[in-house]
Design an enzyme around this catalytic site. Structure first.
Site, short mmCIF file in Angstrom:
data_model
loop_
_atom_site.label_atom_id
_atom_site.label_comp_id
_atom_site.label_asym_id
_atom_site.label_seq_id
_atom_site.Cartn_x
_atom_site.Cartn_y
_atom_site.Cartn_z
N TYR A 109 0.65 -1.14 0.16
CA TYR A 109 0.05 0.14 -0.09
C TYR A 109 0.69 1.21 -0.16
O TYR A 109 1.71 1.39 0.75
CB TYR A 109 -0.92 0.01 1.03
N GLU A 197 -3.65 7.55 -4.08
CA GLU A 197 -3.53 6.27 -3.29
C GLU A 197 -3.24 5.13 -4.29
O GLU A 197 -3.92 5.16 -5.38
CB GLU A 197 -4.77 6.08 -2.55
#
Ligand code: GDP
Ligand code: MN
Length: 395
Positions: A109, A197
């Site tokens: 991530y 993101e």
């Protein structure tokens, strides 16, 4: 402003972030065509809506034949996808992204956010990304990497390298991850984003580092200088009333209550909403008509607020400095007549041309309730709303 995954990927790719090959499709035929164009033998067909967590909601389908691509596209297009981010009303899928499916070795991530506390861009990372990131953040908060970027210098290569190592990447992948991080940072800075993101950032079985999913949010106040970003706006994804409000230069935010509000000045609007709550009511919206509102603009605001079917009463609260009470009154009377207003309307005017404004209200022949102070207006509108809902209950 939010954009779609495929748009975010295209922007990021322009800054050197590696992404799988893919293409947009608006129909099953086009999806099949895209798959053929991409080549290979495995594809991901992904619903493009402004929401994450599509995977868990069935919005990402892995396919191994062109027929599976067609079926996946058929199943997704026009369908309402309910994710834990969309709320129960969900979002209708109008676009798909067909992408080369890659064999995944591991998922990490990375996110870049504006950290208000440090007043810096902060990079957030986690060695285990993907669909369970929220749970991982809760159960293993110590695994989350946080790095603040010094704005005068920008993200330094050593800093990106450190993050890549802390993500647990092998030396061979560290440089690829550094390119991704530096690219994501530059995209954030150069495009006035507020969030980037990449989840998951994957290492493939053959060692490539790819952004498999991407999300970007932009600062609305900077869109005027980013035409290449503002043209990506998808009105189908936005509250139609908020989009309409933007057209009139009104600041409108839909809320859950039943008292419609038209106010000038964001501060007064917030104070008025507090007073409505204090009086026991719930505002249906935030609306700032702004300074120097013409009768037309006030009328547009009025209609916009009224379009919400929940509204049981209306409150107009204007403290006119740059505005003119007579213009506001004209707009209110005009809109109340045009819309054949059936619900109670409370108007409180103060400031420039207040006498002329009150005259217009008085002579309108409409059953408008007037108020002297903010507190008085809030009390009156809540009382009128209660009376109306009580009599509706009896009817
Ligand atoms: P989100 O659920 O809205 O965040 O959508 P994502 O684009 O992140 O996809 C969800 C999940 O689908 C990812 O975490 C992957 O595990 C899986 N996925 C997406 N694309 C591919 C792919 O090309 N290959 C494989 N094997 N899995 C994929
Ligand atoms: Mn994702």
């Amino acid at each position: 402003m939010d954009i779609h995954e495929y748009q975010a990927k295209e922007l990021l790719a322009g800054f050197g972030v590696a992404i799988p090959r893919g293409g947009v499709a608006y129909s099953p035929e086009q999806a099949v065509y895209r798959a053929a164009e991409i080549g290979g033998s495995r594809w991901a067909v992904k619903a493009q809506i402004h929401s994450g967590a599509r995977g868990k909601a069935g919005g990402v389908k892995l396919c191994s034949t062109e027929d599976e691509v067609r079926q996946a596209a058929k199943a997704l297009l026009g369908k309402k996808l309910v994710t834990h981010q969309t709320g129960p009303e969900g979002r209708v899928v109008h676009r798909l992204y067909v992408e080369q499916a890659v064999p995944i070795e591991r998922e990490c991530y990375i996110g870049l956010v504006l950290d208000r506390k440090s007043e810096r861009i902060m990079v957030v990372g986690a060695p285990q990304g993907g669909m369970e990131i929220e749970e991982i953040a809760k159960s293993h908060p110590e695994a989350i990497i946080r790095e603040v970027v010094e704005p005068a210098i920008g993200m330094a290569a050593f800093q990106a390298r450190q993050i890549a190592f802390r993500l647990g990447l092998a030396p061979a992948q560290v440089n690829r991850c550094v390119t991704t991080l530096l690219g994501a940072y530059r995209a954030f800075r150069d495009l006035d984003a507020t969030m980037v993101e990449i989840n998951p950032l994957v290492v493939t079985k053959d060692g490539a580092v790819l952004a498999l999913d991407a999300k970007m949010t932009f600062d609305d106040n900077a869109l005027f200088r980013r035409p290449n970003v503002s043209e990506l706006r998808d009105y189908a994804e936005e509250d139609p009333r908020e989009a309409q409000a933007a057209e009139y230069g009104l600041n409108y935010v839909a809320l859950d209550g039943n008292i419609g509000c038209i106010i000038n000045g964001a501060g007064l609007a917030m104070a008025t909403m507090d007073m409505i709550k204090h009086a026991g009511g719930e505002p249906a919206n935030f609306l700032d008509v702004g300074g120097g509102a013409s009768p037309e603009r006030v009328a547009a605001a009025f209609k916009l607020v009224l379009a919400d079917p929940k509204i049981e009463a209306m409150l107009v609260n204007i403290f006119a400095g740059i505005n003119r009470c007579d213009w506001v009154a004209q707009g209110v009377v005009q809109a109340a007549k045009e819309t054949n207003l059936k619900i109670p309307l409370v108007v409180r005017l103060a400031g420039t041309n207040v006498e002329a404004g009150r005259e217009i209200i008085k002579n309108s022949g409409l059953p408008i309730i007037t108020a002297d102070s903010l507190a008085d207006a809030a009390d009156k509108v809540v009382a009128a709303m209660r009376e109306r809902t009580a009599s509706a209950g009896r009817a």
